[in-house]
Design a protein around this motif. Structure first.
Motif, PDB file in Angstrom:
ATOM      1  N   ALA A   7      25.958   8.645  25.545  1.00 11.12           N
ATOM      2  CA  ALA A   7      25.090   7.655  26.183  1.00 11.12           C
ATOM      3  C   ALA A   7      25.873   6.434  26.637  1.00 11.12           C
ATOM      4  O   ALA A   7      25.480   5.760  27.592  1.00 11.12           O
ATOM      5  N   ARG A   8      26.971   6.146  25.956  1.00 13.61           N
ATOM      6  CA  ARG A   8      27.781   4.974  26.302  1.00 13.61           C
ATOM      7  C   ARG A   8      28.800   5.267  27.392  1.00 13.61           C
ATOM      8  O   ARG A   8      29.404   4.347  27.940  1.00 13.61           O
ATOM      9  N   ALA A   9      29.016   6.541  27.680  1.00 13.74           N
ATOM     10  CA  ALA A   9      30.076   6.928  28.618  1.00 13.74           C
ATOM     11  C   ALA A   9      29.747   6.504  30.044  1.00 13.74           C
ATOM     12  O   ALA A   9      28.612   6.577  30.496  1.00 13.74           O
ATOM     13  N   ASP A  10      30.776   6.052  30.745  1.00 13.63           N
ATOM     14  CA  ASP A  10      30.632   5.730  32.163  1.00 13.63           C
ATOM     15  C   ASP A  10      30.788   6.961  33.032  1.00 13.63           C
ATOM     16  O   ASP A  10      30.299   7.012  34.159  1.00 13.63           O
ATOM     17  N   GLU A  11      31.489   7.968  32.496  1.00 13.79           N
ATOM     18  CA  GLU A  11      31.692   9.211  33.238  1.00 13.79           C
ATOM     19  C   GLU A  11      31.834  10.353  32.244  1.00 13.79           C
ATOM     20  O   GLU A  11      32.556  10.237  31.247  1.00 13.79           O
ATOM     21  N   VAL A  12      31.133  11.442  32.498  1.00 21.64           N
ATOM     22  CA  VAL A  12      31.210  12.638  31.654  1.00 21.64           C
ATOM     23  C   VAL A  12      31.637  13.794  32.535  1.00 21.64           C
ATOM     24  O   VAL A  12      30.987  14.104  33.537  1.00 21.64           O
ATOM     25  N   ILE A  13      32.734  14.446  32.157  1.00 28.42           N
ATOM     26  CA  ILE A  13      33.256  15.582  32.919  1.00 28.42           C
ATOM     27  C   ILE A  13      32.811  16.862  32.225  1.00 28.42           C
ATOM     28  O   ILE A  13      33.099  17.078  31.050  1.00 28.42           O
TER      29      ILE A  13
END
Length: 241
Positions: free
Chosen positions: A234-240
């Protein structure tokens, strides 16, 4: 120098020493420099003095967050190898910040100085022979140059790793947390503009980053058998994926 530019934009700590040897008069604005005071580029952050100012890559306190992230994404980690370049002044400061938070997280941290691909491979391979290990790769040009090797070694030896820049995660690394480097160049344009309008670089304070990004590679996490906590995602700016 022979072209006598009105201002020079310098990216990275490695280019500043030769520039400063060549001129102490032409204005220089730098970006992507971890410790400009420790490296002797400026007298202080608030009053740089001389002909140099710019934007530091990150404050040392940020380094402690790398260990927090490693423990959060891989709770079983009790040992962390901190990979650093001994040729740059910032390596010691980054490790100090990591070491400061280690006791509260129950992780034993060890610094490893690496100078080339051979040392990187020997160090990571030897460290991986004991269980419950993880990697933290601190900020350096050396790490960027050898990023594919580092990422491959982490995968081969099943080591969760946290990096200082998203470039590592988009190349297959697990997690990164660091400043938005593009933003540094954008802000540097403002300083170049002010210098061209007559302000002196020595009067412009060195500024710390204001934008940071957390990047997570779920494919890599799955390969390592790790389940990334929903709170971290939820805190991530980008998820690959």
């Amino acid at each position: 120098m022979a072209l006598a530019p009105d201002v020079i934009l310098a990216a990275g700590a490695s280019v500043l020493p030769p520039l400063l040897q060549a001129t102490r008069a032409l204005p220089i604005v730098f970006v992507l420099v971890v410790d400009p005071v420790g490296a002797g580029f400026v007298a202080s952050l608030g009053r740089p003095g001389g002909n140099v100012t710019g934007f530091s890559q990150f404050e040392y306190g940020l380094s402690g967050k790398w260990l927090e992230l490693l423990k959060e994404v891989a709770p079983k980690v009790t040992r962390a190898a901190v990979i650093r370049d001994p040729a740059i002044a910032s390596g010691i400061g980054q490790f100090g910040a990591i070491q400061a938070v280690a006791p509260s997280l129950g992780v034993e941290v060890s610094p490893f100085n690496v100078r080339d691909a051979g040392e990187i491979e020997r160090t990571i391979t030897a460290f991986s022979r004991s269980s419950n290990g993880g990697l933290i790769v601190t900020g350096s040009a050396l790490a960027v140059v050898h990023r594919e090797l580092i990422i491959a070694l982490a995968a081969r030896n099943s080591l969760p790793a946290v990096y200082f820049d998203r470039l590592f995660v988009t190349s297959g690394g697990l997690v990164s947390y660091g400043p938005d480097l593009v933003d540094q160049f954008r802000r540097a344009a403002g300083y170049v503009d002010r210098i061209l309008k007559g302000e002196k670089p020595g009067d412009l304070p060195v500024q710390a980053p204001t934008k940071f990004e957390l990047v997570i590679n779920l494919k890599t996490a799955k390969a390592l058998g790790l389940e990334v906590p929903p709170t971290l995602l939820a805190r991530a700016d980008e998820v690959i994926e």
